[in-house]
Write a protein that holds these residues in place. Structure first.
Motif, mmCIF file in Angstrom:
data_model
loop_
_atom_site.group_PDB
_atom_site.id
_atom_site.type_symbol
_atom_site.label_atom_id
_atom_site.label_comp_id
_atom_site.label_asym_id
_atom_site.label_seq_id
_atom_site.Cartn_x
_atom_site.Cartn_y
_atom_site.Cartn_z
ATOM 1 N N GLN A 113 0.838 -1.193 0.000
ATOM 2 C CA GLN A 113 0.000 0.000 0.000
ATOM 3 C C GLN A 113 0.883 1.257 0.000
ATOM 4 N N ALA A 114 1.928 1.252 0.804
ATOM 5 C CA ALA A 114 2.840 2.402 0.853
ATOM 6 C C ALA A 114 3.540 2.601 -0.487
ATOM 7 N N ALA A 115 3.913 1.504 -1.133
ATOM 8 C CA ALA A 115 4.583 1.601 -2.443
ATOM 9 C C ALA A 115 3.630 2.172 -3.496
ATOM 10 N N ARG A 116 2.354 1.826 -3.404
ATOM 11 C CA ARG A 116 1.372 2.402 -4.334
ATOM 12 C C ARG A 116 1.164 3.888 -4.054
ATOM 13 N N SER A 117 1.191 4.266 -2.771
ATOM 14 C CA SER A 117 0.971 5.664 -2.391
ATOM 15 C C SER A 117 2.177 6.538 -2.698
ATOM 16 N N HIS A 118 3.382 5.938 -2.641
ATOM 17 C CA HIS A 118 4.620 6.690 -2.862
ATOM 18 C C HIS A 118 5.502 5.944 -3.863
ATOM 19 N N PRO A 119 5.051 5.842 -5.090
ATOM 20 C CA PRO A 119 5.814 5.061 -6.065
ATOM 21 C C PRO A 119 7.209 5.646 -6.294
ATOM 22 N N GLY A 120 8.188 4.761 -6.308
ATOM 23 C CA GLY A 120 9.554 5.183 -6.585
ATOM 24 C C GLY A 120 10.322 5.703 -5.391
ATOM 25 N N HIS A 121 9.673 5.848 -4.243
ATOM 26 C CA HIS A 121 10.374 6.353 -3.055
ATOM 27 C C HIS A 121 11.307 5.265 -2.528
ATOM 28 N N PRO A 122 12.607 5.561 -2.393
ATOM 29 C CA PRO A 122 13.578 4.517 -2.019
ATOM 30 C C PRO A 122 13.263 3.798 -0.709
ATOM 31 N N GLU A 123 12.863 4.532 0.308
ATOM 32 C CA GLU A 123 12.596 3.894 1.606
ATOM 33 C C GLU A 123 11.366 3.002 1.527
ATOM 34 N N THR A 124 10.354 3.439 0.825
ATOM 35 C CA THR A 124 9.152 2.637 0.652
ATOM 36 C C THR A 124 9.480 1.351 -0.102
ATOM 37 N N LEU A 125 10.301 1.466 -1.138
ATOM 38 C CA LEU A 125 10.694 0.285 -1.907
ATOM 39 C C LEU A 125 11.590 -0.636 -1.090
ATOM 40 N N ARG A 126 12.425 -0.067 -0.221
ATOM 41 C CA ARG A 126 13.257 -0.887 0.672
ATOM 42 C C ARG A 126 12.367 -1.714 1.593
ATOM 43 N N GLN A 127 11.369 -1.071 2.151
ATOM 44 C CA GLN A 127 10.449 -1.780 3.041
ATOM 45 C C GLN A 127 9.663 -2.852 2.288
ATOM 46 N N LEU A 128 9.271 -2.548 1.052
ATOM 47 C CA LEU A 128 8.552 -3.539 0.249
ATOM 48 C C LEU A 128 9.448 -4.743 -0.033
ATOM 49 N N ALA A 129 10.698 -4.492 -0.390
ATOM 50 C CA ALA A 129 11.626 -5.600 -0.655
ATOM 51 C C ALA A 129 11.817 -6.451 0.595
ATOM 52 N N SER A 130 11.948 -5.815 1.738
ATOM 53 C CA SER A 130 12.093 -6.551 3.002
ATOM 54 C C SER A 130 10.867 -7.410 3.275
ATOM 55 N N ALA A 131 9.694 -6.839 3.056
ATOM 56 C CA ALA A 131 8.454 -7.565 3.308
ATOM 57 C C ALA A 131 8.297 -8.739 2.341
ATOM 58 N N LEU A 132 8.646 -8.522 1.087
ATOM 59 C CA LEU A 132 8.570 -9.616 0.116
ATOM 60 C C LEU A 132 9.509 -10.759 0.513
ATOM 61 N N ALA A 133 10.733 -10.416 0.874
ATOM 62 C CA ALA A 133 11.707 -11.444 1.273
ATOM 63 C C ALA A 133 11.233 -12.184 2.520
ATOM 64 N N ALA A 134 10.675 -11.451 3.477
ATOM 65 C CA ALA A 134 10.191 -12.075 4.709
ATOM 66 C C ALA A 134 9.024 -13.028 4.440
ATOM 67 N N ASN A 135 8.355 -12.834 3.326
ATOM 68 C CA ASN A 135 7.237 -13.697 2.943
ATOM 69 C C ASN A 135 7.651 -14.763 1.937
ATOM 70 N N GLY A 136 8.970 -15.001 1.813
ATOM 71 C CA GLY A 136 9.467 -16.053 0.955
ATOM 72 C C GLY A 136 9.451 -15.719 -0.528
ATOM 73 N N ARG A 137 9.408 -14.444 -0.834
ATOM 74 C CA ARG A 137 9.336 -14.003 -2.225
ATOM 75 C C ARG A 137 10.613 -13.239 -2.590
ATOM 76 N N ALA A 138 11.746 -13.919 -2.429
ATOM 77 C CA ALA A 138 13.054 -13.276 -2.597
ATOM 78 C C ALA A 138 13.287 -12.768 -4.011
ATOM 79 N N GLN A 139 12.865 -13.508 -5.016
ATOM 80 C CA GLN A 139 13.092 -13.059 -6.394
ATOM 81 C C GLN A 139 12.324 -11.773 -6.691
ATOM 82 N N GLU A 140 11.097 -11.683 -6.190
ATOM 83 C CA GLU A 140 10.324 -10.444 -6.348
ATOM 84 C C GLU A 140 10.990 -9.308 -5.582
#
Length: 167
Positions: A15-42
């Motif tokens: 949701q944060a990535a959709r609200s703030h597209p391209g923001h580095p910190e938001t994308l960092r958090q999204l990458a962390s969340a994806l990895a924590a959910n077993g979605r490392a390639q994404e």
């Protein structure tokens, strides 16, 4: 994510990535969340382009290194962890991450250097001391390992992981 609800953390990060597209910190958090959910390639697909745009951002690089490690790309992860330590040589967190990764890779000598550096920066770093004790044990330096485990138990007599390693 910090409270352990990974799926909900991913929803918030998306949701944060959709609200703030391209923001580095938001994308960092999204990458962390994806990895924590077993979605490392994404997660790599998210974090790699951000790091390419901000190659000297230690927090982005650290996240990239952790995601790379999760994805099984150990060489790239170690290179990223090393770069993070070059950018922030006085960070106990980053020195620990490199020391931990080296230990996991079986590089006891390299790990020893980074874990000792971590403890020089932050003597109370519990995980660095525990990992250092394990590395010392692997190197046959049992007395030194026991000393570090005792220090952990002095700080927290209820530390079951330290007791388990000690016994």
């Amino acid at each position: 994510l910090q409270q352990g609800d990974r799926a909900r953390g991913l929803q918030f990060a998306q949701q944060a990535a959709r609200s703030h597209p391209g923001h580095p910190e938001t994308l960092r958090q999204l990458a962390s969340a994806l990895a924590a959910n077993g979605r490392a390639q994404e997660a790599l697909a998210v974090i790699d382009p951000v790091v390419a745009r901000h190659p000297d951002d230690a927090d982005l690089l650290n996240t990239q290194a952790i995601v790379l490690e999760t994805a099984g790309q150990e060489e790239r992860a170690l290179a990223a962890f090393r770069r993070v330590c070059e950018l922030q040589p006085c960070s106990a967190v980053h020195a620990y991450n490199l020391g931990r990764a080296l230990s996991n890779r079986g590089d006891s000598a390299g790990s020893l250097v980074e874990l000792e550096r971590t403890l020089a920066i932050e003597p109370g770093h519990r995980n660095a001391r525990a990992t250092l004790a394990e590395v010392l044990r692997r190197l046959g330096r049992t007395d030194e390992a026991v000393t570090h485990l005792r220090r952990l138990l002095e700080r927290n007599p209820d530390d079951m992981k330290a007791w388990s390693a000690y016994l």
